[in-house]
Design a protein around this motif. Structure first.
Motif, mmCIF file in Angstrom:
data_model
loop_
_atom_site.group_PDB
_atom_site.id
_atom_site.type_symbol
_atom_site.label_atom_id
_atom_site.label_comp_id
_atom_site.label_asym_id
_atom_site.label_seq_id
_atom_site.Cartn_x
_atom_site.Cartn_y
_atom_site.Cartn_z
ATOM 1 N N SER A 50 -15.557 -132.848 46.439
ATOM 2 C CA SER A 50 -15.195 -133.930 47.352
ATOM 3 C C SER A 50 -14.723 -135.140 46.555
ATOM 4 C CB SER A 50 -16.428 -134.318 48.172
ATOM 5 O OG SER A 50 -17.393 -134.923 47.313
ATOM 6 N N PRO A 51 -14.109 -136.113 47.222
ATOM 7 C CA PRO A 51 -13.726 -137.346 46.519
ATOM 8 C C PRO A 51 -14.915 -138.023 45.834
ATOM 9 C CG PRO A 51 -12.574 -137.232 48.595
ATOM 10 C CD PRO A 51 -13.552 -136.075 48.570
ATOM 11 N N GLU A 52 -16.093 -137.949 46.457
ATOM 12 C CA GLU A 52 -17.280 -138.534 45.820
ATOM 13 C C GLU A 52 -17.588 -137.813 44.503
ATOM 14 O OE1 GLU A 52 -22.050 -139.088 46.560
ATOM 15 O OE2 GLU A 52 -20.737 -138.974 48.311
ATOM 16 N N ASP A 53 -17.444 -136.499 44.491
ATOM 17 C CA ASP A 53 -17.641 -135.734 43.255
ATOM 18 C C ASP A 53 -16.626 -136.159 42.201
ATOM 19 O OD1 ASP A 53 -19.701 -134.254 44.411
ATOM 20 O OD2 ASP A 53 -18.338 -132.634 45.028
ATOM 21 N N TRP A 54 -15.381 -136.358 42.626
ATOM 22 C CA TRP A 54 -14.328 -136.761 41.686
ATOM 23 C C TRP A 54 -14.651 -138.123 41.084
ATOM 24 C CZ3 TRP A 54 -9.980 -135.745 45.746
ATOM 25 C CH2 TRP A 54 -9.871 -134.372 45.979
ATOM 26 N N HIS A 55 -15.070 -139.064 41.925
ATOM 27 C CA HIS A 55 -15.386 -140.404 41.438
ATOM 28 C C HIS A 55 -16.536 -140.366 40.442
ATOM 29 C CE1 HIS A 55 -13.509 -141.960 45.406
ATOM 30 N NE2 HIS A 55 -12.592 -141.840 44.459
ATOM 31 N N ASN A 56 -17.547 -139.588 40.751
ATOM 32 C CA ASN A 56 -18.679 -139.472 39.827
ATOM 33 C C ASN A 56 -18.244 -138.860 38.503
ATOM 34 O OD1 ASN A 56 -20.495 -140.599 41.641
ATOM 35 N ND2 ASN A 56 -21.067 -138.626 42.498
#
Length: 75
Positions: A50-56
């Motif tokens: 997810s985008p949250e995974d990408w940001h992390n």
């Protein structure tokens, strides 16, 4: 207290002794910020999560790069 090498302040100011809160970003933060666009550019090659995974992952990679840069300065 963390044992992470921060490199000290990125843009130290001469003058009266300041607390760490007044010194602004650390060299580690500065290096991570400079590395971040490279890791963001690689985002288009990622196909999972997810985008949250990408940001992390971008943040993790940016700080890993900063840590390597600080370590290279010690050599």
């Amino acid at each position: 207290m963390s044992n992470t090498n921060t490199g000290g302040p990125a843009f130290p100011i001469k003058g009266p002794v300041m607390t760490s809160d007044e010194q602004g970003m650390t060299l580690r933060d500065y290096f991570a910020a400079k590395a971040m666009p490279v890791h963001m550019a690689a985002l288009s090659t990622w196909d999972a999560g997810s985008p949250e995974d990408w940001h992390n992952e971008i943040a993790r990679l940016s700080y890993a790069t900063a840590d390597a840069m600080l370590k290279a300065r010690e050599a």
